[in-house]
Motif scaffolding. Structure first.
Motif, PDB file in Angstrom:
ATOM      1  N   SER A 312      -4.723 -11.972  -4.777  1.00  0.00           N
ATOM      2  CA  SER A 312      -5.517 -12.072  -3.560  1.00  0.00           C
ATOM      3  C   SER A 312      -5.073 -12.344  -2.314  1.00  0.00           C
ATOM      4  N   TYR A 313      -3.905 -13.284  -2.413  1.00  0.00           N
ATOM      5  CA  TYR A 313      -3.117 -13.589  -1.103  1.00  0.00           C
ATOM      6  C   TYR A 313      -2.651 -12.492  -0.537  1.00  0.00           C
ATOM      7  N   GLN A 314      -2.007 -11.515  -1.334  1.00  0.00           N
ATOM      8  CA  GLN A 314      -1.396 -10.353  -0.769  1.00  0.00           C
ATOM      9  C   GLN A 314      -2.236  -9.162  -0.104  1.00  0.00           C
ATOM     10  N   ILE A 315      -3.273  -9.328  -0.659  1.00  0.00           N
ATOM     11  CA  ILE A 315      -4.518  -8.398  -0.153  1.00  0.00           C
ATOM     12  C   ILE A 315      -4.818  -9.006   1.176  1.00  0.00           C
ATOM     13  N   GLY A 316      -5.100 -10.257   1.265  1.00  0.00           N
ATOM     14  CA  GLY A 316      -5.451 -11.106   2.502  1.00  0.00           C
ATOM     15  C   GLY A 316      -4.479 -10.811   3.552  1.00  0.00           C
ATOM     16  N   LYS A 317      -3.099 -10.795   3.230  1.00  0.00           N
ATOM     17  CA  LYS A 317      -1.878 -10.460   3.969  1.00  0.00           C
ATOM     18  C   LYS A 317      -1.759  -9.016   4.762  1.00  0.00           C
ATOM     19  N   GLY A 318      -2.764  -8.340   4.153  1.00  0.00           N
ATOM     20  CA  GLY A 318      -2.634  -6.832   4.684  1.00  0.00           C
ATOM     21  C   GLY A 318      -1.714  -5.996   4.080  1.00  0.00           C
ATOM     22  N   ALA A 319      -1.232  -6.127   2.645  1.00  0.00           N
ATOM     23  CA  ALA A 319      -0.149  -5.541   2.024  1.00  0.00           C
ATOM     24  C   ALA A 319      -0.570  -4.171   1.958  1.00  0.00           C
ATOM     25  N   THR A 320       0.529  -3.063   1.961  1.00  0.00           N
ATOM     26  CA  THR A 320       0.222  -1.722   1.729  1.00  0.00           C
ATOM     27  C   THR A 320       0.047  -1.394   0.264  1.00  0.00           C
ATOM     28  N   PRO A 321      -0.558  -0.194  -0.038  1.00  0.00           N
ATOM     29  CA  PRO A 321      -0.453  -0.074  -1.323  1.00  0.00           C
ATOM     30  C   PRO A 321       0.796  -0.110  -2.292  1.00  0.00           C
ATOM     31  N   HIS A 322       2.107   0.242  -1.603  1.00  0.00           N
ATOM     32  CA  HIS A 322       3.157   0.281  -2.335  1.00  0.00           C
ATOM     33  C   HIS A 322       3.645  -1.176  -2.577  1.00  0.00           C
ATOM     34  N   GLU A 323       3.365  -1.909  -1.490  1.00  0.00           N
ATOM     35  CA  GLU A 323       3.594  -3.403  -1.878  1.00  0.00           C
ATOM     36  C   GLU A 323       2.743  -3.913  -2.860  1.00  0.00           C
ATOM     37  N   LEU A 324       1.505  -3.632  -2.873  1.00  0.00           N
ATOM     38  CA  LEU A 324       0.624  -4.232  -3.682  1.00  0.00           C
ATOM     39  C   LEU A 324       0.956  -3.739  -5.259  1.00  0.00           C
ATOM     40  N   ARG A 325       1.321  -2.561  -5.265  1.00  0.00           N
ATOM     41  CA  ARG A 325       2.019  -2.086  -6.749  1.00  0.00           C
ATOM     42  C   ARG A 325       3.361  -2.901  -7.150  1.00  0.00           C
ATOM     43  N   LEU A 450      -6.157   1.825 -11.292  1.00  0.00           N
ATOM     44  CA  LEU A 450      -5.369   1.047 -10.573  1.00  0.00           C
ATOM     45  C   LEU A 450      -4.494   1.809  -9.840  1.00  0.00           C
ATOM     46  N   TYR A 451      -3.633   2.768 -10.406  1.00  0.00           N
ATOM     47  CA  TYR A 451      -2.654   3.387  -9.836  1.00  0.00           C
ATOM     48  C   TYR A 451      -3.168   4.682  -8.925  1.00  0.00           C
ATOM     49  N   ARG A 452      -4.407   5.083  -9.513  1.00  0.00           N
ATOM     50  CA  ARG A 452      -5.041   6.173  -8.667  1.00  0.00           C
ATOM     51  C   ARG A 452      -5.699   5.688  -7.526  1.00  0.00           C
ATOM     52  N   ASP A 453      -6.306   4.795  -7.376  1.00  0.00           N
ATOM     53  CA  ASP A 453      -7.437   4.388  -6.361  1.00  0.00           C
ATOM     54  C   ASP A 453      -6.670   3.353  -5.381  1.00  0.00           C
ATOM     55  N   HIS A 454      -5.946   2.627  -6.096  1.00  0.00           N
ATOM     56  CA  HIS A 454      -5.482   1.200  -5.132  1.00  0.00           C
ATOM     57  C   HIS A 454      -4.056   1.098  -4.872  1.00  0.00           C
ATOM     58  N   TRP A 455      -3.253   1.919  -5.789  1.00  0.00           N
ATOM     59  CA  TRP A 455      -1.647   1.776  -5.325  1.00  0.00           C
ATOM     60  C   TRP A 455      -1.137   3.035  -5.028  1.00  0.00           C
ATOM     61  N   ALA A 456      -1.925   4.147  -4.771  1.00  0.00           N
ATOM     62  CA  ALA A 456      -1.309   5.392  -4.447  1.00  0.00           C
ATOM     63  C   ALA A 456      -1.147   5.198  -2.928  1.00  0.00           C
ATOM     64  N   PRO A 457       0.070   5.755  -2.286  1.00  0.00           N
ATOM     65  CA  PRO A 457       0.585   5.771  -1.096  1.00  0.00           C
ATOM     66  C   PRO A 457      -0.479   6.521  -0.187  1.00  0.00           C
ATOM     67  N   ARG A 458      -1.415   7.072  -0.396  1.00  0.00           N
ATOM     68  CA  ARG A 458      -2.302   7.710   0.554  1.00  0.00           C
ATOM     69  C   ARG A 458      -3.334   6.998   0.961  1.00  0.00           C
ATOM     70  N   LEU A 459      -3.556   5.824   0.375  1.00  0.00           N
ATOM     71  CA  LEU A 459      -4.695   4.849   0.637  1.00  0.00           C
ATOM     72  C   LEU A 459      -4.773   4.285   1.949  1.00  0.00           C
ATOM     73  N   PRO A 460      -5.911   4.100   2.870  1.00  0.00           N
ATOM     74  CA  PRO A 460      -5.825   3.296   4.101  1.00  0.00           C
ATOM     75  C   PRO A 460      -5.786   1.651   3.723  1.00  0.00           C
ATOM     76  N   PRO A 461      -5.654   0.969   4.540  1.00  0.00           N
ATOM     77  CA  PRO A 461      -5.517  -0.427   4.499  1.00  0.00           C
ATOM     78  C   PRO A 461      -6.371  -1.198   3.430  1.00  0.00           C
ATOM     79  N   ALA A 462      -6.164  -2.204   2.536  1.00  0.00           N
ATOM     80  CA  ALA A 462      -6.685  -2.804   1.556  1.00  0.00           C
ATOM     81  C   ALA A 462      -7.958  -3.347   1.820  1.00  0.00           C
TER      82      ALA A 462
END
Length: 501
Positions: A312-325, A450-462
């Motif tokens: 949750s902290y990482q989401i709040g910091k605006g992490a990219t999908p690659h960083e979230l993965r 998870l890998y398709r919808d949230h960690w894929a590089p094409r996603l916009p900010p989280a």
């Protein structure tokens, strides 16, 4: 300027994902959950001298209360995940009033549901064919606990808020004091002249628990509010539209969490009822196995709670999908390593553990070890499922979580347990086969999402920000219109902490 920046960086230290931060957090959660187990046990200990009828009644009532509590605490997980996002984003001062307001409205909804079920408790127990002498006592306990369900929800949320905002040690101290207070009140209400003020000892221990929860909730909430005022320069006022926006999302999300937890509850209780038909020796061996397994599960559950908070902290910091993965994989490793070590130790010590928890020498130790192995063999899938569930919870994918677990529980887990018991006559496969197959399906579906919808590089900010100023985790569906974060209009959220899966 340098001093201000240093102070700000220090405030954010607890949100950084390091082994030290994660392990410290997980250890506190492990200690807290261990103390929490005692809250239910102390009621039975204090009432046991009065006879087996009271023990049976309170045990039955507590089982029912646990089921509804599992459903209602979905709200706590919704609140804590959003609070963690705000903490990581450093927007707590702006978001906290709206979050608290929405939580209060949702808690009232949960309380109304609990009260309606409490009023029908006697009818339900009669329909279930329970012993007539147990029903009045069980109803006394159930009604007190459910009439005051909101108190337990407030304490649980206050405790989560303290942990998320770097006051985890304080939450543990409050819990320990509450445990001691509960034991003292149980003794006074059951074994002194104060017992005359209650209709039954079952009602007395229930009132003691509610009073302790009330004290912990009030103190925890007040301390949290005071600390946040000291830390933040200015707390925003809650706007009506922001509260309603959070409420609409939160109320649907909490329903999904409730379904998720209820599925775990049913997956634990129903197969155990099937196993009971195989005879007292098999049931006793299974009971010992599940007791050891449940105690050990405090380890991965503590780590998974840490996963939810730090992700949750990482989401709040605006992490990219690659960083979230990357963070997600690290968090999975942080959970898997201590769990693997602990699992190996439990299996190595299994004969000794079965003898310790089995009590009398009548228990078949070999059968107890076999049943313990049936539970422990599911641990790798349990870790994957719980971790993916915690992460998808933060992404507000509750519709997915509740749907997948409902299908797996009632379409796979319970039918396979029935076949194992009534066709194969095997308690081992009733646990191992159902858990492995259902968990494998759940893990596959959750990992794919998870890998398709949230960690894929094409996603916009989280993160997505609505017009009312309420920030929620986003997925592709979030950005396609006015649909909920899960993309189905009925947002839901869940955390996998079931007893068996």
């Amino acid at each position: 300027m340098t001093i201000g920046m240093s102070a700000g960086q220090k405030d954010l230290e607890h949100t950084e994902l390091t082994r030290k931060n994660f392990s410290n957090f997980a250890v506190v959660i492990l200690l807290a959950s261990s103390v929490g187990v005692g809250f239910g046990a102390i009621d039975l200990v204090m009432i046991a001298p009065l006879g087996v009828t009271y023990v049976a009644a309170v045990g039955l009532a507590d089982l029912i209360v646990m089921g509804l509590t599992a459903y209602c605490t979905g709200l706590v997980h919704v609140f804590s995940s959003r609070l963690g996002i705000a903490e990581g984003e450093r927007s707590l001062a702006a978001r906290l009033p709206a979050l608290v307001g929405a939580f209060a409205l949702c808690a009232l909804v949960s309380q109304a549901l609990a009260m309606s079920l409490a009023l029908g408790a006697e009818w339900f127990l009669e329909l279930a064919g329970q012993a007539p002498e147990l029903i009045p006592l069980a109803v006394d306990y159930i009604q007190v606990r459910l009439f005051c369900m909101i108190v337990a929800l407030v304490w649980a949320s206050a405790s989560e808020a303290l942990r998320i905002c770097d006051m985890k040690n304080l939450s543990l101290k409050i819990l320990v004091c509450g445990f001691v207070g509960n034991a003292l009140l149980d003794y006074v209400f059951v074994h002194t002249g104060a017992a005359a003020y209650f209709s039954s000892p079952a009602q007395a221990v229930a009132v003691a628990t509610v009073l302790v929860y009330s004290g912990m909730a009030a103190y925890g909430a007040c301390v949290f509010a005071r600390r946040i005022r000291q830390r933040e320069s200015q707390i925003a006022r809650a706007e009506r539209r922001a509260v309603l926006t959070e409420f609409r999302s939160m109320v649907w999300t909490s329903q999904g969490v409730g379904v998720r937890h209820l599925n775990d509850y049913m997956a634990a209780v129903i197969p155990f009822m099937f196993i009971g038909t195989l005879g007292p020796q098999v049931l006793a061996a299974s009971a010992v196995g599940v007791k050891v397994y449940t105690i050990f599960c405090r380890v991965p559950q503590a780590c998974v709670t840490g996963t939810s908070v730090f992700y949750s902290y990482q989401i709040g910091k605006g992490a990219t999908p690659h960083e979230l993965r990357s963070h997600g994989v690290r968090l999975l490793a942080y959970t898997a390593v201590p769990t693997a070590i602990g699992t190996a130790l439990v299996l190595a010590l299994s004969p000794w553990l079965v003898r310790i928890f089995g009590g009398s020498g009548e228990l078949d130790v070999r059968q107890g070890v076999v049943m313990l192995f049936a539970f422990m063999v599911t641990m790798p899938l349990y870790v994957l499922e719980a971790t993916y569930t915690a992460i998808l919870t933060v992404h507000q994918r509750g519709a997915l979580l509740s749907t997948v677990t409902t299908v797996a529980t009632y379409g796979l887990m319970i039918p396979l347990a029935w076949i194992s018991v009534f066709v194969m006559e095997s308690a081992f496969w009733a646990i191992a086969l159902g858990s492995i197959v259902s968990s494998a399906v759940i893990v596959f579906m959750l990992r794919r999402a998870l890998y398709r919808d949230h960690w894929a590089p094409r996603l916009p900010p989280a993160m997505a920000v609505d017009r009312a100023g309420a920030r929620v985790p986003a997925s592709d569906a979030d950005l396609s219109g006015s649909r909920s974060p899960s993309g189905d209009g009925h947002d839901a959220e869940g955390k996998g902490e079931g007893s068996w899966r």
